[in-house]
Design a protein around this motif. Sequence first.
Motif, PDB file in Angstrom:
ATOM      1  N   ALA A  86       4.494  -2.386  14.223  1.00  9.84           N
ATOM      2  CA  ALA A  86       4.552  -1.202  13.215  1.00  9.84           C
ATOM      3  C   ALA A  86       5.302  -1.452  12.044  1.00  9.84           C
ATOM      4  O   ALA A  86       4.935  -0.963  10.865  1.00  9.84           O
ATOM      5  N   LEU A  87       6.574  -1.908  12.251  1.00  7.47           N
ATOM      6  CA  LEU A  87       7.461  -2.014  11.028  1.00  7.47           C
ATOM      7  C   LEU A  87       6.848  -2.985   9.998  1.00  7.47           C
ATOM      8  O   LEU A  87       6.792  -2.723   8.789  1.00  7.47           O
ATOM      9  N   CYS A  88       6.468  -4.128  10.454  1.00 10.07           N
ATOM     10  CA  CYS A  88       6.059  -5.007   9.755  1.00 10.07           C
ATOM     11  C   CYS A  88       4.644  -4.611   9.145  1.00 10.07           C
ATOM     12  O   CYS A  88       4.372  -5.043   7.773  1.00 10.07           O
ATOM     13  N   ALA A  89       3.822  -4.028   9.553  1.00 10.38           N
ATOM     14  CA  ALA A  89       2.650  -3.492   9.190  1.00 10.38           C
ATOM     15  C   ALA A  89       3.086  -2.396   8.168  1.00 10.38           C
ATOM     16  O   ALA A  89       2.341  -2.372   6.937  1.00 10.38           O
ATOM     17  N   THR A  90       3.785  -1.775   8.311  1.00 14.21           N
ATOM     18  CA  THR A  90       4.143  -0.653   7.187  1.00 14.21           C
ATOM     19  C   THR A  90       4.828  -1.363   5.865  1.00 14.21           C
ATOM     20  O   THR A  90       4.297  -1.040   4.888  1.00 14.21           O
ATOM     21  N   VAL A  91       5.688  -2.476   6.052  1.00 21.69           N
ATOM     22  CA  VAL A  91       6.070  -2.933   4.997  1.00 21.69           C
ATOM     23  C   VAL A  91       4.932  -3.817   4.196  1.00 21.69           C
ATOM     24  O   VAL A  91       4.841  -3.543   2.834  1.00 21.69           O
ATOM     25  N   ALA A  92       4.168  -4.492   4.998  1.00 22.67           N
ATOM     26  CA  ALA A  92       2.790  -5.203   4.163  1.00 22.67           C
ATOM     27  C   ALA A  92       2.040  -4.290   3.644  1.00 22.67           C
ATOM     28  O   ALA A  92       1.579  -4.577   2.590  1.00 22.67           O
ATOM     29  N   PHE A  93       1.806  -3.418   4.216  1.00 23.78           N
ATOM     30  CA  PHE A  93       0.583  -2.060   3.687  1.00 23.78           C
ATOM     31  C   PHE A  93       1.289  -1.527   2.356  1.00 23.78           C
ATOM     32  O   PHE A  93       0.463  -1.247   1.374  1.00 23.78           O
ATOM     33  N   SER A  94       2.759  -1.199   2.390  1.00 29.15           N
ATOM     34  CA  SER A  94       3.429  -0.630   1.271  1.00 29.15           C
ATOM     35  C   SER A  94       3.209  -1.379   0.255  1.00 29.15           C
ATOM     36  O   SER A  94       3.037  -1.068  -1.008  1.00 29.15           O
ATOM     37  N   LEU A  95       3.659  -2.959   0.561  1.00 24.16           N
ATOM     38  CA  LEU A  95       3.770  -3.743  -0.608  1.00 24.16           C
ATOM     39  C   LEU A  95       2.289  -3.983  -1.163  1.00 24.16           C
ATOM     40  O   LEU A  95       2.010  -4.183  -2.434  1.00 24.16           O
ATOM     41  N   LEU A  96       1.473  -3.930  -0.272  1.00 22.62           N
ATOM     42  CA  LEU A  96      -0.113  -4.187  -1.081  1.00 22.62           C
ATOM     43  C   LEU A  96      -0.718  -2.955  -1.870  1.00 22.62           C
ATOM     44  O   LEU A  96      -1.061  -3.200  -2.805  1.00 22.62           O
ATOM     45  N   ALA A  97      -0.269  -1.707  -1.366  1.00 19.08           N
ATOM     46  CA  ALA A  97      -0.557  -0.379  -2.090  1.00 19.08           C
ATOM     47  C   ALA A  97       0.197  -0.310  -3.431  1.00 19.08           C
ATOM     48  O   ALA A  97      -0.307   0.031  -4.496  1.00 19.08           O
ATOM     49  N   ARG A  98       1.531  -0.784  -3.391  1.00 21.87           N
ATOM     50  CA  ARG A  98       2.312  -0.808  -4.362  1.00 21.87           C
ATOM     51  C   ARG A  98       1.691  -1.803  -5.621  1.00 21.87           C
ATOM     52  O   ARG A  98       1.732  -1.302  -6.863  1.00 21.87           O
ATOM     53  N   ALA A  99       1.157  -2.992  -5.327  1.00 21.92           N
ATOM     54  CA  ALA A  99       0.476  -4.036  -6.105  1.00 21.92           C
ATOM     55  C   ALA A  99      -0.933  -3.114  -6.757  1.00 21.92           C
ATOM     56  O   ALA A  99      -0.945  -3.450  -7.796  1.00 21.92           O
ATOM     57  N   GLU A 100      -1.486  -2.390  -5.899  1.00 26.22           N
ATOM     58  CA  GLU A 100      -2.658  -1.642  -6.369  1.00 26.22           C
ATOM     59  C   GLU A 100      -2.443  -0.864  -7.433  1.00 26.22           C
ATOM     60  O   GLU A 100      -2.876  -0.598  -8.560  1.00 26.22           O
ATOM     61  N   TYR A 101      -1.204   0.082  -7.030  1.00 25.01           N
ATOM     62  CA  TYR A 101      -0.688   1.134  -8.033  1.00 25.01           C
ATOM     63  C   TYR A 101      -0.252   0.465  -9.297  1.00 25.01           C
ATOM     64  O   TYR A 101      -0.810   1.168 -10.378  1.00 25.01           O
ATOM     65  N   ARG A 102       0.311  -0.445  -9.356  1.00 25.17           N
ATOM     66  CA  ARG A 102       0.872  -1.023 -10.375  1.00 25.17           C
ATOM     67  C   ARG A 102      -0.179  -1.580 -11.256  1.00 25.17           C
ATOM     68  O   ARG A 102      -0.430  -1.673 -12.583  1.00 25.17           O
ATOM     69  N   ARG A 103      -1.477  -2.249 -10.754  1.00 24.99           N
ATOM     70  CA  ARG A 103      -2.400  -2.770 -11.423  1.00 24.99           C
ATOM     71  C   ARG A 103      -3.073  -1.626 -12.042  1.00 24.99           C
ATOM     72  O   ARG A 103      -3.582  -1.624 -13.291  1.00 24.99           O
ATOM     73  N   ALA A 104      -3.301  -0.586 -11.405  1.00 34.30           N
ATOM     74  CA  ALA A 104      -3.814   0.756 -12.105  1.00 34.30           C
ATOM     75  C   ALA A 104      -3.100   1.018 -13.252  1.00 34.30           C
ATOM     76  O   ALA A 104      -3.621   1.659 -14.359  1.00 34.30           O
ATOM     77  N   ARG A 105      -1.731   1.197 -13.056  1.00 34.44           N
ATOM     78  CA  ARG A 105      -0.872   1.727 -14.190  1.00 34.44           C
ATOM     79  C   ARG A 105      -0.941   0.475 -15.540  1.00 34.44           C
ATOM     80  O   ARG A 105      -0.999   1.052 -16.542  1.00 34.44           O
ATOM     81  N   ALA A 106      -1.354  -0.689 -15.147  1.00 36.37           N
ATOM     82  CA  ALA A 106      -1.425  -1.664 -16.264  1.00 36.37           C
ATOM     83  C   ALA A 106      -2.859  -1.382 -16.940  1.00 36.37           C
ATOM     84  O   ALA A 106      -2.885  -1.659 -18.009  1.00 36.37           O
ATOM     85  N   LEU A 107      -3.776  -1.278 -16.205  1.00 38.50           N
ATOM     86  CA  LEU A 107      -4.894  -0.992 -16.840  1.00 38.50           C
ATOM     87  C   LEU A 107      -4.966   0.294 -17.684  1.00 38.50           C
ATOM     88  O   LEU A 107      -5.722   0.491 -18.568  1.00 38.50           O
ATOM     89  N   GLU A 108      -4.132   1.406 -17.430  1.00 33.47           N
ATOM     90  CA  GLU A 108      -4.106   2.655 -18.169  1.00 33.47           C
ATOM     91  C   GLU A 108      -3.414   2.332 -19.452  1.00 33.47           C
ATOM     92  O   GLU A 108      -3.854   2.962 -20.482  1.00 33.47           O
ATOM     93  N   SER A 109      -2.275   1.368 -19.661  1.00 34.52           N
ATOM     94  CA  SER A 109      -1.968   1.285 -20.724  1.00 34.52           C
ATOM     95  C   SER A 109      -2.294   0.082 -21.751  1.00 34.52           C
ATOM     96  O   SER A 109      -3.388  -0.393 -21.578  1.00 34.52           O
TER      97      SER A 109
END
Length: 79
Positions: A56-79
């Motif tokens: 569960a700890l490994c999954a939490t870290v992995a999914f968090s990093l993947l979600a962070r990359a998606e949010y960063r992509r969305a922020r880059a598209l906005e600017s």
Amino acid sequence: MMRNVRLRGWMEAIAASLSGLLFLLTLIWPDWIEKVFEVDPDQHSGALEWVIVGLALCATVAFSLLARAEYRRARALES
């Protein structure tokens, strides 16, 4: 920015939250598996609980990093 986040990002954030909840639940209350499913697969050794905590700890870290990359992509598209 939130409208630029793809469904994939939302799914990864939800998966990170659920795996984090599973991590905390198993860390705080290790015997929940025996209580909920009424089975004792590890005969009270605690090995299964530690495996679940680790996964569960490994999954939490992995999914968090993947979600962070998606949010960063969305922020880059906005600017």
